[in-house]
Write an enzyme that holds these catalytic residues in place. Sequence first.
Site, short mmCIF file in Angstrom:
data_model
loop_
_atom_site.label_atom_id
_atom_site.label_comp_id
_atom_site.label_asym_id
_atom_site.label_seq_id
_atom_site.Cartn_x
_atom_site.Cartn_y
_atom_site.Cartn_z
N ASP A 26 0.88 -1.17 0.00
CA ASP A 26 0.00 0.00 0.00
C ASP A 26 0.92 1.22 0.00
O ASP A 26 1.55 1.52 1.00
CB ASP A 26 -0.89 -0.04 1.25
CG ASP A 26 -1.72 1.22 1.42
OD1 ASP A 26 -1.70 2.09 0.51
OD2 ASP A 26 -2.40 1.35 2.46
N LYS A 88 2.48 11.46 -3.10
CA LYS A 88 1.48 10.79 -3.93
C LYS A 88 0.53 11.77 -4.61
O LYS A 88 0.02 11.50 -5.69
CB LYS A 88 0.70 9.82 -3.04
CG LYS A 88 -0.28 8.93 -3.76
CD LYS A 88 -0.82 7.92 -2.77
CE LYS A 88 -1.90 7.06 -3.34
NZ LYS A 88 -2.36 6.07 -2.33
N GLU A 188 -7.32 0.54 -4.40
CA GLU A 188 -7.31 0.40 -2.94
C GLU A 188 -8.63 -0.14 -2.36
O GLU A 188 -8.61 -1.10 -1.59
CB GLU A 188 -6.92 1.73 -2.29
CG GLU A 188 -5.43 2.00 -2.47
CD GLU A 188 -5.04 3.46 -2.38
OE1 GLU A 188 -5.88 4.29 -2.00
OE2 GLU A 188 -3.88 3.78 -2.69
N ASP A 210 -13.41 4.70 1.27
CA ASP A 210 -11.96 4.77 1.54
C ASP A 210 -11.49 6.22 1.59
O ASP A 210 -11.30 6.87 0.56
CB ASP A 210 -11.23 3.99 0.42
CG ASP A 210 -9.72 4.00 0.59
OD1 ASP A 210 -9.22 4.62 1.54
OD2 ASP A 210 -9.04 3.36 -0.24
#
Lengths: 628, 207
Positions: A26, A88, A188, A210
């Site tokens: 992850d 990210k 994800e 999420d």
Amino acid sequence: MGYVELNVLNNPAPSAAAGPLALGIDLGTTNSLAAAWRDGRPVVLRPEGRSGLVPSVIHFGEGGPPLVGREARDHAVVDPRNTLFSVKRFMGRGLADVAQELATLPYTATENERGVVQLEARGRRYTPEELSALILRKVHEVASSALGAAAPTKCVITVPAYFDDTQRQATRDAARIAGLEVLRIVNEPTAASLAYGLDQRDKGHVAVFDLGGGTFDVTILSIEDGVFRVLSTHGDTHLGGDDFDQRLAELARVALAAEHGDELVRDPAFQQAARQAAEHCKVELSTQPEAELHLMVPHKRIAWRRRVARDEFERLTADLVERTLAACRRALSDAQLQPTEIDEVVLVGGGTRMPVVRRRVAEFFGRIPHTELNPDEVVALGAAVQAHILTGGRRDMLLLDVTPLSLGIETMGGAVSKIIQRNSTIPCEATEGFTTYADDQTAIDFHVVQGERELARDCRTLGRFKLRGLPPMPAGMARVAVRFHIDADGVLSVSAKEQSTGVSAHIDVAPMHGLTDAEVEGMLQAGYAHAQDDFAARRAADLRTEIGTMIQATEKNLNAGRAGLDKESILDLEDALARAKVAAAGSDVAALQRARDEFERAALPLAALLMNNVAQKALMGKSLGEVG
Amino acid sequence: MTKCEACGAALETPVACAACGALREVPDGASPFELLGLEPAIVVDERTLRGQLTRFARLVHPDFFAAAEPVLRERAGRNSARLNHAFEVLADSARRADWLVTALGGPAEDTERAMPQAFLAEVLEWNEVLEEARAEPEPDPRVARLAVELAARRASSLERIARALEPLPEHGSPALATVRRELNAVRYLDRALGEIESLRLARSERR
């Protein structure tokens, strides 16, 4: 007692089973984590006594290799300009895309000639791909130390479901630079459903909510006979837990700007301190009805505090929560389902620890969401399940995911002609016909975009493609079939053929906001060189620490032990001690290793003696009856 | 029925052989019904369709070819894409009917464009209601009523289409033109229903 413990640590139990074949990683905005399939289930890879969570932070110090993870995060306030985080958010993006992010981040960003963002630290520019590669390498290192052996380089890496093609490619490139082989890019929320799905594989509809550090996704799946079929996904790559922090940081900014002026608010150390204080306060508010926003900027002599009630925090962030629910409505609409038709709701990401998020999601779907698995770990666990499937581990489970955004081509007048609709199951492909508009035209240009808007300029450019090598023909005679294929990673490839002559046209792809193969290759080479240096430097540092601890323990216990040891052993140990001190001053890995091994051997008699003494003392304190 | 080149077993789908697992090169013209191992028909049982997709996806999904040589990996990706596309066409009644009309040599969508005057007048009415609703701050009850009405009309349109295509008419039958006109009406209905839905979503976001 130092080395009795050291000896235990130096002899790890040999692992019973063979190691895993691939990692599930992850790669998060705030934290990154690896998991693997072991003994029939996915487990988080934690080195002894640590969480395994690697903060996605990189610090470039004055010399030596960059620090990654916890050590890097400790430098954030002291040296904010050279400490990079939230990388990210920049993956596969141009400068214009991230203006909003940059406004609250303390570092300098530029753009290269092909629109790839570069972040500056210690006078050098780094692409988000290179920075993510450093994080991935650290994650791999942590995984290796948890496994007690080199972790596999094959891996599954997760990305937000709403990541577009360029962001996915950037993630794939980051892994290549880190020397990892990506078996699959997995979304994800989908990964999270795999982690949960292990125990509940009956038929039903699942919603995965999420809320990560920097991104938000909601995915609706149907589960039937071991097949996880994604029906729709929606999200916002500009919405995450960080945005909730910013609302609290804003309280500090407003108050302190009034007191100390705007100058302070723009100070990188202040920004960093505000960010950390806000995050801390938010976390506390998840368990307390009230918390303190407490901010210190030593070099500005500022120590500021303010009480924040949970109610106030919830008011400040109400619109952010509302945005997540709007995405849920859209995802349900695309799946053609009502909230009441959802059988299970799964919460993922640190942001779902906030009570207000849990409450609103529960209200929206009319059911209590699943929170059994740690929201920071569930994605990595799911990636490990997928890694297991991909390495031939099991065939009973199958994941059918979708592409989150429509793919289209710019037509005359700037409109978009959609070729692949959003929420199409991947892999998917479509073939479109094109022709020439001028006599003897041998090339056709086209502009591929991703997004839902009507005009090409409102969508995201994936690339401009040029078809070359068409045979000269009158206008409109060429029949070019262009095939667009989105693979199981959600990444696009394009090929073309002129049908009347059978000539394959060449396609030149100029990636927007992405690296070329040559660039990735170059970074990969540089990475290998660094990796060697990094490894040696780290090993030397570890050995020095270890020798230091042994020296301390020996010096502390040697006098007490003298009486019980023979002369030869004492001389031998004193000699080894002196040589260890010399070696510890240097950085030659081989010399350090020799000195450590030699020292350990010479210290054995003393260790044995001390063990006996301890045992005797312990026994003497008890009656004979108790000893048996 | 075609046989598997590798093991000789009868093939249920051109994408792969269920008996020996061989991945096959799929001919360009393979129909969505062939791909999913079903006889062409307007009525398709949803559960059966999902079952076929799942069964065949387990034979060709790239997940199960991660370690295979590149040629096979690529073929797995292509065959999966063909399968997924076939499923999308067959899972949607309007798209399924559209495919059948075309395959049976019926008129194309744009050759049967002309809609009855009365129908076009209705379309104008819906648009007016939507236009007015968009301008108003409060939800317009007429829109909710319209949504119910249009959904019901869509369902009965699809029912008529199903009756006209069951059993499948001869190739080139004049009945296909009627079905095409009905399908074009469904398109108008879908567009209006889509706009009502985006109006609903936009309204819930504004609040």
